[in-house]
Design a protein around this motif. Sequence first.
Motif, short mmCIF file in Angstrom:
data_model
loop_
_atom_site.label_atom_id
_atom_site.label_comp_id
_atom_site.label_asym_id
_atom_site.label_seq_id
_atom_site.Cartn_x
_atom_site.Cartn_y
_atom_site.Cartn_z
N ASP A 7 18.11 -17.58 -42.76
CA ASP A 7 18.98 -18.75 -42.94
C ASP A 7 19.24 -19.35 -41.55
O ASP A 7 20.17 -18.97 -40.86
N TRP A 8 18.35 -20.25 -41.16
CA TRP A 8 18.36 -20.77 -39.79
C TRP A 8 19.66 -21.47 -39.42
O TRP A 8 20.04 -21.51 -38.25
N SER A 9 20.33 -22.03 -40.40
CA SER A 9 21.54 -22.79 -40.07
C SER A 9 22.70 -21.88 -39.69
O SER A 9 23.69 -22.32 -39.13
N SER A 10 22.59 -20.57 -39.99
CA SER A 10 23.75 -19.70 -39.78
C SER A 10 23.57 -18.68 -38.66
O SER A 10 24.40 -17.80 -38.49
N ILE A 11 22.47 -18.78 -37.89
CA ILE A 11 22.22 -17.69 -36.93
C ILE A 11 23.02 -17.78 -35.64
O ILE A 11 23.16 -16.80 -34.94
N GLY A 12 23.56 -18.96 -35.29
CA GLY A 12 24.39 -19.04 -34.09
C GLY A 12 23.61 -18.80 -32.80
O GLY A 12 22.39 -18.93 -32.77
N PHE A 13 24.35 -18.45 -31.74
CA PHE A 13 23.71 -18.26 -30.43
C PHE A 13 23.94 -16.81 -30.00
O PHE A 13 24.78 -16.52 -29.17
N SER A 14 23.21 -15.88 -30.65
CA SER A 14 23.31 -14.49 -30.23
C SER A 14 21.92 -13.87 -30.32
O SER A 14 21.03 -14.39 -31.00
N TYR A 15 21.75 -12.76 -29.63
CA TYR A 15 20.42 -12.15 -29.49
C TYR A 15 19.92 -11.55 -30.80
O TYR A 15 20.61 -10.75 -31.42
N ILE A 16 18.74 -11.95 -31.20
CA ILE A 16 18.05 -11.34 -32.33
C ILE A 16 16.71 -10.85 -31.78
O ILE A 16 15.97 -11.62 -31.17
N ARG A 148 10.27 -10.61 -16.79
CA ARG A 148 10.14 -10.49 -18.24
C ARG A 148 10.46 -11.83 -18.88
O ARG A 148 11.16 -12.66 -18.30
N ILE A 149 9.97 -11.99 -20.10
CA ILE A 149 10.42 -13.12 -20.92
C ILE A 149 10.79 -12.55 -22.27
O ILE A 149 9.97 -11.88 -22.91
N LEU A 150 12.02 -12.78 -22.69
CA LEU A 150 12.38 -12.45 -24.07
C LEU A 150 12.57 -13.77 -24.81
O LEU A 150 12.89 -14.80 -24.20
N VAL A 151 12.33 -13.74 -26.10
CA VAL A 151 12.59 -14.93 -26.92
C VAL A 151 13.50 -14.53 -28.07
O VAL A 151 13.44 -13.38 -28.54
N THR A 152 14.35 -15.43 -28.48
CA THR A 152 15.26 -15.14 -29.59
C THR A 152 15.61 -16.45 -30.29
O THR A 152 15.86 -17.46 -29.61
N PRO A 153 15.57 -16.47 -31.62
CA PRO A 153 15.89 -17.73 -32.28
C PRO A 153 17.38 -18.03 -32.18
O PRO A 153 18.20 -17.12 -32.23
N VAL A 154 17.69 -19.29 -31.98
CA VAL A 154 19.10 -19.70 -31.90
C VAL A 154 19.35 -20.84 -32.89
O VAL A 154 18.48 -21.68 -33.12
N GLY A 155 20.54 -20.84 -33.44
CA GLY A 155 20.88 -21.82 -34.46
C GLY A 155 21.27 -23.15 -33.85
O GLY A 155 21.31 -23.30 -32.64
#
Length: 344
Positions: A7-16, A148-155
């Motif tokens: 649910d992309w609209s609810s993920i906010g800005f935190s590390y996944i 390093r590069i990490l990626v994480t989806p943000v809402g």
Amino acid sequence: MAIKDIDWSSIGFSYIETDYSYVSMYKDGKWDEGTLTKEHTVTMSECAGVLQYSQSCFEGLKAYRTEDGKIVTFRPDLNGQRMIDSCKRLEMPEFPMERFLDAVDQVVKANADWVPPYGSGATLYIRPYMFGYNSVIGVKPADEYMFRILVTPVGPYFKGGAKPIVLRIPDFDRAAPHGTGNIKAGLNYAMSLHPVMEAHREGYAENMYLDPATRTYIEETGGANIIFIKDGGKTLVTPKSDSILPSITRRSICYVAEHYLGMNVEQRRIPYAEITEMEEMGLCGTAAVISPVGRVDDHGKQICIPTGMENVGPVTKKLYDTLTGIQMGTIEAPEGWIREIKAD
Ligand SMILES: *Cc1c(COP(=O)(O)O)cnc(C)c1O
């Protein structure tokens, strides 16, 4: 290959945690060839340079899915160059530009399923970073580094639309004159945590810092540059200072204002007293693009921006819509701004 069912609209800005990160080690005076990794934990000496003396810097950019289904990044060369500038100032080895661009491409491509769909408002946040890795007890730069590069989806940064925020003038400085305010060093953030938490406890979204030498010119907030609109919407003004971070969003907004909206753009020192002449005010950075500011509080005195606490100013809105349109591929981009990440 299928986009993750989130649910992309609810993920906010935190590390996944996603599938892959990118890692390259610097040792014996050179970088290794680098690789994608499924290992998301770092193990190092308890005496590592980054743990003892905070030798670290980072970058932040996003990958987007455009209207026609491409995956793109926005001006990643400017992030690569800014990281080189940060490394120089911190006596860290530069990660070469071509390698930086290739590493970003690789890690985004490997995590393509984590790039949110067009129109969701969510994006894939990309965090390149580098730190002193080997043990250092006497004060000196490390000899070994990890990039390093990490990626994480943000809402979407603003759920339900952008609401103007309120800032305060803090009693702290963000950067020293001739210090590290103009590079993206972790240490700048460590020392901003106390002022920003204090601001939050007092009900403010952020601090608006004045210049550290004289406290008479406007600089920036803890993590975003500032833009103002004046002269009946015809002029964009933004602070010029050696102690603010050269935001890629702000530089892009200035270009859009001048070349897409036909505005005058002034990048200059802005006396704090001039704030009463401003018609619109916004914070700009990768995370939120532009956050409108409705008011600035200075030790009990309220400076109200004419657009108020309910509305986004018309010029701010136009700048936001144009820049995000360029990023999402609905408005033609200037040459070299959009880097497509092609699937194999
Ligand atoms: C990263 C950052 C910004 C925003 O820069 P962008 O390149 O636009 O994301 C602004 N101010 C500070 C202090 C920052 O660290």
